[in-house]
Design a protein around this motif. Structure first.
Motif, short mmCIF file in Angstrom:
data_model
loop_
_atom_site.label_atom_id
_atom_site.label_comp_id
_atom_site.label_asym_id
_atom_site.label_seq_id
_atom_site.Cartn_x
_atom_site.Cartn_y
_atom_site.Cartn_z
N LEU A 29 71.85 27.04 60.12
CA LEU A 29 71.64 28.45 60.49
C LEU A 29 71.55 29.26 59.04
O LEU A 29 72.63 29.18 58.43
N ILE A 30 70.40 30.07 58.83
CA ILE A 30 70.30 30.70 57.57
C ILE A 30 69.98 32.35 57.87
O ILE A 30 69.16 32.76 58.67
N ASP A 31 71.07 33.01 57.37
CA ASP A 31 70.84 34.38 57.52
C ASP A 31 69.75 34.90 56.76
O ASP A 31 69.91 34.85 55.37
N ILE A 32 69.09 35.90 57.11
CA ILE A 32 68.20 37.00 56.42
C ILE A 32 68.65 38.28 56.91
O ILE A 32 68.11 38.89 57.74
N LYS A 33 69.55 38.77 55.91
CA LYS A 33 69.84 40.19 56.33
C LYS A 33 69.59 41.20 54.96
O LYS A 33 69.43 40.84 54.01
N GLY A 34 69.51 42.37 55.61
CA GLY A 34 69.24 43.44 54.87
C GLY A 34 67.68 43.59 54.33
O GLY A 34 66.90 42.85 54.83
N ALA A 35 67.43 44.25 53.16
CA ALA A 35 66.13 44.21 52.75
C ALA A 35 65.67 43.04 52.14
O ALA A 35 66.56 42.37 51.43
N ILE A 36 64.57 42.50 52.29
CA ILE A 36 64.08 41.26 51.81
C ILE A 36 63.55 41.51 50.50
O ILE A 36 62.64 42.17 50.13
N GLY A 37 64.23 40.90 49.36
CA GLY A 37 63.80 40.69 48.24
C GLY A 37 63.96 39.52 47.38
O GLY A 37 63.97 38.31 47.99
N GLN A 62 68.24 33.59 61.27
CA GLN A 62 68.75 34.87 61.95
C GLN A 62 68.53 35.94 61.27
O GLN A 62 68.84 35.99 60.03
N ILE A 63 67.63 36.78 61.73
CA ILE A 63 66.96 37.89 61.16
C ILE A 63 67.37 39.21 61.48
O ILE A 63 67.75 39.58 62.73
N ASP A 64 67.92 39.92 60.32
CA ASP A 64 68.09 41.48 60.84
C ASP A 64 67.67 42.15 59.60
O ASP A 64 68.46 42.37 58.46
N THR A 65 66.52 42.72 59.34
CA THR A 65 66.17 43.26 58.09
C THR A 65 65.41 44.53 58.58
O THR A 65 64.50 44.44 59.30
N PRO A 66 65.40 45.58 57.54
CA PRO A 66 64.37 46.50 57.82
C PRO A 66 62.93 46.41 57.14
O PRO A 66 62.20 47.38 57.14
N GLY A 67 62.82 45.40 56.43
CA GLY A 67 61.62 44.96 55.65
C GLY A 67 61.98 44.69 54.20
O GLY A 67 63.09 44.54 53.88
N GLY A 68 60.98 44.80 53.47
CA GLY A 68 61.24 44.51 51.81
C GLY A 68 59.91 44.10 51.18
O GLY A 68 58.95 44.92 51.64
N LEU A 69 59.89 43.51 50.19
CA LEU A 69 58.88 43.29 49.23
C LEU A 69 57.89 42.23 49.68
O LEU A 69 58.19 41.37 50.37
N ARG A 97 66.89 43.98 64.03
CA ARG A 97 65.77 44.40 63.96
C ARG A 97 64.98 43.54 62.94
O ARG A 97 65.57 42.88 62.24
N ALA A 98 63.51 43.24 63.48
CA ALA A 98 62.63 42.55 62.43
C ALA A 98 61.69 43.27 62.10
O ALA A 98 60.33 43.20 62.28
N ALA A 99 61.95 44.52 61.31
CA ALA A 99 60.86 45.57 60.95
C ALA A 99 60.06 45.02 59.70
O ALA A 99 60.52 44.18 58.91
N SER A 100 58.73 45.83 59.66
CA SER A 100 58.12 45.36 58.47
C SER A 100 58.00 43.91 58.10
O SER A 100 57.24 43.28 59.01
N ALA A 101 58.32 43.64 56.77
CA ALA A 101 58.40 42.22 56.30
C ALA A 101 58.89 41.25 57.50
O ALA A 101 58.53 40.16 57.52
N GLY A 102 59.86 41.62 58.29
CA GLY A 102 60.50 40.82 59.15
C GLY A 102 59.60 40.40 60.20
O GLY A 102 59.70 39.28 60.85
#
Length: 452
Positions: A29-37, A62-69, A97-102
């Motif tokens: 299980l790998i978390d992707i949290k917060g802005a993706i950078g 496990q994704i929870d991100t508003p997006g990112g680079l 949420r999995a917004a934008s880059a997510g």
């Protein structure tokens, strides 16, 4: 003794077999949290590599991100597509949420799942650089419009923005084709910024599963056959153990220094440290710390979308302020330096993503600090100009003295611990009091004030 050794060897062999079995049956299980950078991409890619080395049977992102680079998102997508392990994108927990880059990352996973009360979408790429004013197309531009330009969606103000959106559209279409997802909605998410709830995403075949939690997800995945890099892999999760890949010190450190505010502060501390070291050689500590801070800032900047024009303006502005301190122009260089510094700080980050902007209070704080240093330097310069000269021979003017002796009819005075020859329009004798009028090498021109 021999029996004890045999038992120990047997236990060691059993431990190795259990470890090997737990590796092949484990779910990472790998978390992707917060802005993706850069830090998020590094954590995920290294986690995926370690999962392959451990021979994991499945990886859940496990994704929870508003997006990112965009660059970091593409690194993650490339790693997902290159791995030989089935990867499941899971938008969770509830409210995530999995917004934008997510959205792109979710489309790249062979299996996409969402928890209730989650959403995805709004995948329109944010315009890079400074915004431009909207322009009205000319008749010639109207005639040269392509069919793609006439598609519905958000208004595109210039050719560069159209290229960015068209590139993102083609990218999400290719990911949708790879895993048999809804291409039309992917295009809509990019061009119109559309979003979907979890249930709507399942109904439109944007995702494959709707799972309440990890246990529910593993139960639904058990027995499914996935196509990964041309190979059909059956997922067995009935007795799988979940291993959560931790965020280690490297990811934490990278997350800190790639924060635009931290990188900006490191750069300024480094520059001020070097300036202090060069103006006061020998301290060593400011120079060493300054060099370290600048190297860390440069490493962070090469991972972040920075404007080199902004970076150049900051350095140029600080150079002007330093020049004002060492060669005062009474405000011209200093004010110009402050203006260049502020403008460079504002445009330093070449993106409009909120999570990758330098906070205005940080800019104001360092601008105020630089301004106060400039004012202090100007104040010291003005004070120095108004002070009486205390070095060289010029400071002797106006000082009183007494003729101490006559040497071959040449009057000598004792002044500041030294014997000086004097020249006077009136005759002098020992103990006459005089006042210094001028200096000419080692001879002082004096006037007689009183008699002996």
């Amino acid at each position: 003794m021999k029996h004890l050794l045999a038992i120990l060897l047997l236990l060691l062999l059993l431990f190795i077999l259990l470890a090997a079995r737990s590796g092949t049956d484990s779910v990472w299980l790998i978390d992707i949290k917060g802005a993706i950078g850069p830090a998020t991409a590094d954590h995920m890619i290294r986690g995926l590599d370690k999962a392959q080395q451990a021979d994991a049977s499945l990886v859940i992102l496990q994704i929870d991100t508003p997006g990112g680079l965009d660059a970091s998102m593409r690194q993650i997508v490339k790693a997902i597509l290159a791995t030989d392990i089935p990867v499941v994108g899971y938008v969770a927990p509830n409210g995530a949420r999995a917004a934008s880059a997510g959205t792109y990352i979710l489309y790249a996973c062979p299996i996409a799942a969402m928890a209730p009360a989650t959403n995805l979408g709004a995948a329109t790429p944010v315009q890079m650089g400074t915004p431009t004013l909207p322009t009205f197309p000319t008749d010639k531009q109207e005639d040269n419009k392509t069919e793609a330009d006439n598609e519905p969606g958000l208004p595109l103000t210039d050719a560069f923005q159209r290229k960015v959106v068209n590139d993102a559209t083609a990218y999400i279409e290719s990911l949708a084709q790879l895993h048999g997802r809804n291409q039309a909605w992917g295009v809509q998410a990019v061009r119109e910024g559309a979003s979907l709830s979890a249930q709507e995403a399942l109904d439109l075949q944007v995702i494959n599963l709707l799972a309440d939690d990890l246990d529910d997800l593993l139960q639904q995945l058990n027995g499914q056959t996935l196509l990964v890099n041309g190979n059909k892999i059956m997922v067995e999760t009935e007795h799988a153990k979940i291993y959560q890949h931790p965020i280690d010190w490297r990811s934490d450190f990278l997350s800190v220094i790639t924060d635009p505010n931290i990188a900006y502060i490191l750069m300024l501390i480094g520059i001020y440290g070097l300036i202090f070291e060069f103006s006061n050689p020998g301290f060593a500590v400011p120079g060493i710390l300054g060099a370290i801070c600048i190297m860390l800032a440069l490493y962070a900047f090469q991972l972040l979308p920075i404007s080199y024009a902004g970076l150049g303006l900051i350095i140029f502005g600080m150079g002007l302020m330093v020049a004002e301190a060492f060669a005062p122009s009474f405000g011209i260089l200093g004010i110009g330096g402050l203006m260049a510094f502020v403008i460079g700080s504002v445009i330093l980050m070449d993106t409009e993503l909120p999570g990758y902007q330098i906070a205005l209070p940080v800019i104001i704080a360092f601008t105020s600090f630089s301004g106060l240093l400039l004012i202090a330097a100007l104040g010291l310069a003005l004070k120095a100009r108004r002070q009486t000269v205390v070095t060289g021979l010029a400071h002797l003017k106006g000082m009183p003295a007494v003729v101490s002796k006559m040497l071959d009819k040449q009057a000598m005075v004792h002044l500041q611990g030294e014997q000086w020859q004097v020249r006077c329009d009136q005759p002098l004798s020992v103990n006459d009091k005089v006042t210094v009028l001028e200096t000419d090498g080692v001879i002082l021109t004096v006037k007689k004030t009183t008699g002996a």
